[in-house]
Design an enzyme around this catalytic site. Structure first.
Site, PDB file in Angstrom:
ATOM      1  N   SER A 125     -16.484 -20.833   2.484  1.00 36.38           N
ATOM      2  CA  SER A 125     -17.729 -21.489   2.884  1.00 36.38           C
ATOM      3  C   SER A 125     -18.924 -20.548   2.881  1.00 36.38           C
ATOM      4  O   SER A 125     -18.816 -19.372   3.250  1.00 36.38           O
ATOM      5  CB  SER A 125     -17.546 -22.045   4.299  1.00 36.38           C
ATOM      6  OG  SER A 125     -18.783 -22.442   4.839  1.00 36.38           O
ATOM      7  N   GLU A 127     -20.941 -20.581   5.067  1.00 35.64           N
ATOM      8  CA  GLU A 127     -21.102 -20.168   6.464  1.00 35.64           C
ATOM      9  C   GLU A 127     -20.761 -18.681   6.637  1.00 35.64           C
ATOM     10  O   GLU A 127     -21.229 -18.037   7.575  1.00 35.64           O
ATOM     11  CB  GLU A 127     -20.213 -21.013   7.375  1.00 35.64           C
ATOM     12  CG  GLU A 127     -20.814 -22.338   7.775  1.00 35.64           C
ATOM     13  CD  GLU A 127     -22.006 -22.184   8.714  1.00 35.64           C
ATOM     14  OE1 GLU A 127     -21.876 -21.463   9.715  1.00 35.64           O
ATOM     15  OE2 GLU A 127     -23.054 -22.758   8.434  1.00 35.64           O
ATOM     16  N   TYR A 149     -16.185 -20.501  13.497  1.00 37.00           N
ATOM     17  CA  TYR A 149     -15.715 -21.152  12.261  1.00 37.00           C
ATOM     18  C   TYR A 149     -15.883 -20.191  11.082  1.00 37.00           C
ATOM     19  O   TYR A 149     -14.966 -19.997  10.274  1.00 37.00           O
ATOM     20  CB  TYR A 149     -16.515 -22.437  12.019  1.00 37.00           C
ATOM     21  CG  TYR A 149     -16.384 -23.008  10.620  1.00 37.00           C
ATOM     22  CD1 TYR A 149     -15.318 -23.828  10.279  1.00 37.00           C
ATOM     23  CD2 TYR A 149     -17.342 -22.723   9.634  1.00 37.00           C
ATOM     24  CE1 TYR A 149     -15.194 -24.351   8.987  1.00 37.00           C
ATOM     25  CE2 TYR A 149     -17.230 -23.239   8.348  1.00 37.00           C
ATOM     26  CZ  TYR A 149     -16.159 -24.049   8.025  1.00 37.00           C
ATOM     27  OH  TYR A 149     -16.051 -24.556   6.749  1.00 37.00           O
TER      28      TYR A 149
HETATM   29  P1  NDP Z   1     -13.274 -32.656   6.555  1.00 33.73           P
HETATM   30  O1  NDP Z   1     -13.511 -32.326   7.979  1.00 33.73           O
HETATM   31  O2  NDP Z   1     -13.795 -33.947   6.011  1.00 33.73           O
HETATM   32  O3  NDP Z   1     -11.696 -32.652   6.308  1.00 33.73           O
HETATM   33  C1  NDP Z   1     -10.851 -31.749   6.969  1.00 33.73           C
HETATM   34  C2  NDP Z   1      -9.426 -32.105   6.646  1.00 33.73           C
HETATM   35  O4  NDP Z   1      -8.574 -31.144   7.281  1.00 33.73           O
HETATM   36  C3  NDP Z   1      -8.988 -33.486   7.143  1.00 33.73           C
HETATM   37  O5  NDP Z   1      -8.162 -34.073   6.155  1.00 33.73           O
HETATM   38  C4  NDP Z   1      -8.153 -33.138   8.372  1.00 33.73           C
HETATM   39  O6  NDP Z   1      -7.140 -34.096   8.675  1.00 33.73           O
HETATM   40  C5  NDP Z   1      -7.497 -31.842   7.896  1.00 33.73           C
HETATM   41  N1  NDP Z   1      -6.947 -31.053   8.995  1.00 33.73           N
HETATM   42  C6  NDP Z   1      -7.597 -30.586  10.089  1.00 33.73           C
HETATM   43  N2  NDP Z   1      -6.748 -29.892  10.870  1.00 33.73           N
HETATM   44  C7  NDP Z   1      -5.535 -29.914  10.259  1.00 33.73           C
HETATM   45  C8  NDP Z   1      -4.258 -29.381  10.566  1.00 33.73           C
HETATM   46  N3  NDP Z   1      -4.033 -28.698  11.695  1.00 33.73           N
HETATM   47  N4  NDP Z   1      -3.234 -29.601   9.713  1.00 33.73           N
HETATM   48  C9  NDP Z   1      -3.432 -30.325   8.576  1.00 33.73           C
HETATM   49  N5  NDP Z   1      -4.598 -30.863   8.225  1.00 33.73           N
HETATM   50  C10 NDP Z   1      -5.650 -30.660   9.058  1.00 33.73           C
HETATM   51  O7  NDP Z   1     -13.795 -31.434   5.683  1.00 33.73           O
HETATM   52  P2  NDP Z   1     -14.464 -31.410   4.222  1.00 33.73           P
HETATM   53  O8  NDP Z   1     -13.700 -32.317   3.348  1.00 33.73           O
HETATM   54  O9  NDP Z   1     -15.916 -31.563   4.351  1.00 33.73           O
HETATM   55  O10 NDP Z   1     -14.217 -29.905   3.780  1.00 33.73           O
HETATM   56  C11 NDP Z   1     -13.042 -29.496   3.097  1.00 33.73           C
HETATM   57  C12 NDP Z   1     -12.827 -28.012   3.279  1.00 33.73           C
HETATM   58  O11 NDP Z   1     -13.911 -27.298   2.733  1.00 33.73           O
HETATM   59  C13 NDP Z   1     -12.749 -27.560   4.740  1.00 33.73           C
HETATM   60  O12 NDP Z   1     -11.855 -26.476   4.781  1.00 33.73           O
HETATM   61  C14 NDP Z   1     -14.153 -27.089   5.051  1.00 33.73           C
HETATM   62  O13 NDP Z   1     -14.114 -26.157   6.102  1.00 33.73           O
HETATM   63  C15 NDP Z   1     -14.533 -26.478   3.721  1.00 33.73           C
HETATM   64  N6  NDP Z   1     -15.937 -26.469   3.382  1.00 33.73           N
HETATM   65  C16 NDP Z   1     -16.650 -27.647   3.422  1.00 33.73           C
HETATM   66  C17 NDP Z   1     -17.961 -27.685   3.025  1.00 33.73           C
HETATM   67  C18 NDP Z   1     -18.771 -28.940   3.098  1.00 33.73           C
HETATM   68  O14 NDP Z   1     -20.000 -28.840   3.018  1.00 33.73           O
HETATM   69  N7  NDP Z   1     -18.158 -30.110   3.191  1.00 33.73           N
HETATM   70  C19 NDP Z   1     -18.614 -26.451   2.511  1.00 33.73           C
HETATM   71  C20 NDP Z   1     -17.755 -25.290   2.474  1.00 33.73           C
HETATM   72  C21 NDP Z   1     -16.474 -25.325   2.885  1.00 33.73           C
HETATM   73  P3  NDP Z   1      -7.367 -35.324   9.711  1.00 33.73           P
HETATM   74  O15 NDP Z   1      -7.893 -36.457   8.857  1.00 33.73           O
HETATM   75  O16 NDP Z   1      -6.009 -35.541  10.253  1.00 33.73           O
HETATM   76  O17 NDP Z   1      -8.353 -34.859  10.728  1.00 33.73           O
HETATM   77  P1  GDR Z   2     -22.882 -27.017   8.890  1.00 35.94           P
HETATM   78  O1  GDR Z   2     -23.211 -28.578   8.870  1.00 35.94           O
HETATM   79  O2  GDR Z   2     -22.848 -26.443  10.235  1.00 35.94           O
HETATM   80  O3  GDR Z   2     -23.812 -26.379   7.906  1.00 35.94           O
HETATM   81  O4  GDR Z   2     -21.378 -27.001   8.324  1.00 35.94           O
HETATM   82  P2  GDR Z   2     -24.002 -29.487   9.917  1.00 35.94           P
HETATM   83  O5  GDR Z   2     -24.405 -30.689   9.166  1.00 35.94           O
HETATM   84  O6  GDR Z   2     -23.211 -29.683  11.169  1.00 35.94           O
HETATM   85  O7  GDR Z   2     -25.284 -28.588  10.306  1.00 35.94           O
HETATM   86  C1  GDR Z   2     -26.275 -28.258   9.335  1.00 35.94           C
HETATM   87  C2  GDR Z   2     -27.499 -27.746  10.054  1.00 35.94           C
HETATM   88  O8  GDR Z   2     -28.112 -28.816  10.771  1.00 35.94           O
HETATM   89  C3  GDR Z   2     -28.566 -28.336  12.034  1.00 35.94           C
HETATM   90  N1  GDR Z   2     -28.685 -29.465  12.956  1.00 35.94           N
HETATM   91  C4  GDR Z   2     -27.692 -30.277  13.356  1.00 35.94           C
HETATM   92  N2  GDR Z   2     -26.380 -30.291  13.031  1.00 35.94           N
HETATM   93  C5  GDR Z   2     -25.601 -31.263  13.584  1.00 35.94           C
HETATM   94  N3  GDR Z   2     -24.304 -31.327  13.261  1.00 35.94           N
HETATM   95  N4  GDR Z   2     -26.109 -32.175  14.481  1.00 35.94           N
HETATM   96  C6  GDR Z   2     -27.427 -32.171  14.837  1.00 35.94           C
HETATM   97  O9  GDR Z   2     -27.857 -32.991  15.638  1.00 35.94           O
HETATM   98  C7  GDR Z   2     -28.258 -31.189  14.246  1.00 35.94           C
HETATM   99  N5  GDR Z   2     -29.585 -30.904  14.354  1.00 35.94           N
HETATM  100  C8  GDR Z   2     -29.832 -29.860  13.577  1.00 35.94           C
HETATM  101  C9  GDR Z   2     -27.503 -27.322  12.426  1.00 35.94           C
HETATM  102  O10 GDR Z   2     -28.011 -26.446  13.433  1.00 35.94           O
HETATM  103  C10 GDR Z   2     -27.247 -26.647  11.084  1.00 35.94           C
HETATM  104  O11 GDR Z   2     -28.181 -25.647  10.876  1.00 35.94           O
HETATM  105  C11 GDR Z   2     -20.995 -27.734   7.173  1.00 35.94           C
HETATM  106  C12 GDR Z   2     -19.498 -28.015   7.273  1.00 35.94           C
HETATM  107  O12 GDR Z   2     -19.138 -28.888   6.230  1.00 35.94           O
HETATM  108  C13 GDR Z   2     -18.677 -26.754   7.141  1.00 35.94           C
HETATM  109  O13 GDR Z   2     -17.286 -27.090   7.078  1.00 35.94           O
HETATM  110  C14 GDR Z   2     -19.088 -26.022   5.860  1.00 35.94           C
HETATM  111  O14 GDR Z   2     -18.377 -24.824   5.736  1.00 35.94           O
HETATM  112  C15 GDR Z   2     -20.590 -25.752   5.866  1.00 35.94           C
HETATM  113  O15 GDR Z   2     -21.277 -26.994   5.990  1.00 35.94           O
HETATM  114  C16 GDR Z   2     -21.040 -25.077   4.585  1.00 35.94           C
END
Ligand code: NDP
Ligand code: GDR
Length: 335
Positions: A125, A127, A149
């Site tokens: 990520s 992050e 995280y």
């Molecule tokens: P989601 O939160 O939508 O999905 C997370 C998944 O992980 C769900 O299927 C959840 O299952 C599963 N999970 C959580 N805990 C466990 C566990 N203990 N054992 C098995 N499965 C588990 O995430 P995204 O699809 O958005 O992201 C996918 C991956 O990419 C994540 O690792 C995230 O951190 C990473 N990432 C995401 C980004 C983004 O912008 N979306 C950017 C960069 C990285 P359940 O349905 O049961 O909760």
């Molecule tokens: P992020 O996503 O932390 O980047 O992680 P999120 O949408 O939660 O936050 C993005 C930015 O928005 C600001 N923010 C708020 N965020 C949330 N959730 N709720 C609010 O009310 C709010 N107001 C402002 C936050 O401070 C932050 O700066 C996502 C996840 O998908 C991770 O798993 C992944 O790794 C990173 O993106 C890249």
């Protein structure tokens, strides 16, 4: 020719569901790991569930992971499962590390142990750039995590590289910047804002869905947000799963940044979403300090020129299009 087999952890999540669709279209046999839960309604994969093989397992449980890898015998393992909410990781840092750091390591280690020829993808990520050391960020930018995280992701990223170099595994990291879609959890800011814009358009003053504090996301016609000045590089999840697959097809296991190269503030996100439905965001958004994080990451903006040059990957969906498609989807659901 035998079908290629992929194993996807986190298949019920946003990315897992888009990746599963993408791999099915490419002709893969797709298996996924799902957690044992009391309610097994897999909203994101319901429409393709019959084409998938689902196995119950958990990143907390190494035995289940080994057994599943043995049964599936995958050509490619995509480790997408994690506790994926950075905001939540301040409240549950140890739980986050158990899943997002050690959990990922368990999948990596089980893959090496059971099926060392399998390729491995780790969902790393942006992050990890944390308190950023340079702008924009690329594969060479120093990593400097700013929340539990991000620190957990850094551990998994490093282990993936260590296994690649030490055990000669095809182990890769996709360092993905934020990517969104209508399948996103409502706890993330793009969904929260586009949902609130749709509610405002439809005149809904108190919403059914709840925020992180257990209150209606829209209350008395307003949505409460945190830091409006934070900057993110947002793309569309459907475009980003293609990059994951391309990374796994590259001739060598390498790490790649995947991003749009454009950054926007949360204010700009609000402006785009509310303008789209003909409203002024200032009338609907309030700042609530409970949503401001103890530390903020960024400003995030990715330089994906390596992915562009070596993989031929480019994002197809603009920021504007992304926000509009998310608002449209919320409007359709609420109607
Ligand atoms: P989601 O939160 O939508 O999905 C997370 C998944 O992980 C769900 O299927 C959840 O299952 C599963 N999970 C959580 N805990 C466990 C566990 N203990 N054992 C098995 N499965 C588990 O995430 P995204 O699809 O958005 O992201 C996918 C991956 O990419 C994540 O690792 C995230 O951190 C990473 N990432 C995401 C980004 C983004 O912008 N979306 C950017 C960069 C990285 P359940 O349905 O049961 O909760
Ligand atoms: P992020 O996503 O932390 O980047 O992680 P999120 O949408 O939660 O936050 C993005 C930015 O928005 C600001 N923010 C708020 N965020 C949330 N959730 N709720 C609010 O009310 C709010 N107001 C402002 C936050 O401070 C932050 O700066 C996502 C996840 O998908 C991770 O798993 C992944 O790794 C990173 O993106 C890249």
């Amino acid at each position: 020719m035998a079908k290629k087999t992929a194993l996807v952890t986190g298949i019920t999540g946003q990315d897992g569901s888009y990746l599963a669709e993408f791999l099915l279209k490419k002709g893969y046999e797709v298996s996924g790991i799902v957690r044992k839960t009391s309610h097994e309604d897999y909203a994101n994969i319901g429409h393709i569930q019959e084409e998938l093989k689902l196995y119950q397992g958990d990143l907390l449980d190494p035995i289940s992971l080994r057994e599943i890898i043995q049964k599936v015998n995958p050509d490619e393992v995509y480790n997408l499962a994690s506790q994926s909410h950075p905001s939540e990781s301040f409240k549950q840092p140890i739980h986050t590390a158990e899943i997002t750091a050690i959990g990922a390591h368990r999948v990596l280690d089980a893959t090496l142990d059971v099926n060392p020829k399998s390729k491995f993808y780790q969902a790393s990520s942006s992050e990890m750039f944390g308190w950023v050391k340079e702008i924009p960020q690329n594969e060479e930018t120093p990593l400097n995590p700013a929340n539990p995280y991000a620190a957990s992701k850094l551990y998994a990223y490093a282990m993936t590289r260590i296994y690649r170099k030490s055990f000669n595994m095809f182990a890769t990291n996709g360092i993905l910047f934020n990517h969104e879609s209508p399948r996103r959890h409502l706890g993330f800011v793009t969904q929260k804002v586009t949902y609130a814009a749709a509610c405002a358009k439809l005149g809904i003053k108190d919403s059914d869905h709840l925020n992180e504090e257990g209150e209606p996301i829209v209350r008395n016609g307003k949505v409460a947000l945190g830091n409006l000045d934070a900057k993110r590089d947002w793309g569309f999840a459907g475009d980003y799963v293609e990059a994951m697959w391309m990374i796994m097809q590259y001739k060598e296991p390498e790490d790649f940044v995947v991003a749009t190269g454009e950054t926007h503030t949360i204010k700009e996100l609000c402006e785009e979403a509310f303008n789209y439905v003909g409203l002024n965001w200032n009338d609907y958004v309030v700042v609530d300090k409970r949503f401001i994080r103890p530390t903020e990451t960024g400003p995030l903006v990715g330089d994906a020129s390596k992915a562009k040059k070596l993989l031929g990957w480019t994002p197809k969906t603009t920021f504007k299009d992304l926000v509009h498609l998310m608002v449209d989807s919320q409007l359709a659901r609420l109607k």
